[in-house]
Design an enzyme around this catalytic site. Sequence first.
Site, mmCIF file in Angstrom:
data_model
loop_
_atom_site.group_PDB
_atom_site.id
_atom_site.type_symbol
_atom_site.label_atom_id
_atom_site.label_comp_id
_atom_site.label_asym_id
_atom_site.label_seq_id
_atom_site.Cartn_x
_atom_site.Cartn_y
_atom_site.Cartn_z
ATOM 1 N N ASP A 164 -7.008 -1.220 -4.808
ATOM 2 C CA ASP A 164 -7.988 -0.679 -3.776
ATOM 3 C C ASP A 164 -8.919 0.242 -4.160
ATOM 4 O OD1 ASP A 164 -6.599 -2.593 -1.958
ATOM 5 O OD2 ASP A 164 -5.821 -0.986 -0.725
ATOM 6 N N ASP B 135 0.890 -1.258 -0.134
ATOM 7 C CA ASP B 135 -0.178 0.064 0.145
ATOM 8 C C ASP B 135 1.026 1.301 -0.070
ATOM 9 O OD1 ASP B 135 -2.492 -1.393 0.056
ATOM 10 O OD2 ASP B 135 -2.461 -1.427 2.299
#
Length: 163
Positions: A127, A111
């Site tokens: 995402d 991330d």
Amino acid sequence: MIYAMIAAALVAVDQIVKYLVMTNIAFGDHVPFIPCILELTYVENTGAAFSIFSGHTWVLALVSLVMSAVLALALWKGLFKHPFGKLALTLLLAGAVGNLIDRAFRGFVVDMFNVLFMRFAVFNVADICVVVGGVAAGIYYLFLMDKLEPKKEEPHGDAEADC
């Protein structure tokens, strides 16, 4: 075919961004991206959204694999006929595959996008695809599908009259 190419392109963008973050930002470090709005932060997530189910990478990989197969089948079989519905499924598929690749080959999801103006989870391109695709699919199914899908023709005549 176009939707497969869109999904592949989004997965490629997701994986390229993750690679660039891993090779150019030290784990846990922050790099300014859009002042006062967004920074890049290298984080490794062994869970799902907001790190729920942390440490259950292989279970989440299996869920991602099953969802990827279901979404690919839904696209192939034409679950949604209108391009908006197909694009929503394509975004969901790209997000599922992007994070599946991480879970399967790295054991964690990379991330990097860290919102600065509010407290929020660090997230990635996959995402974004899942969230935008999920919202679009929900809107399509709830509000647009009846208006945009071709109508199935009703059989003519009364079923009781045929008896």
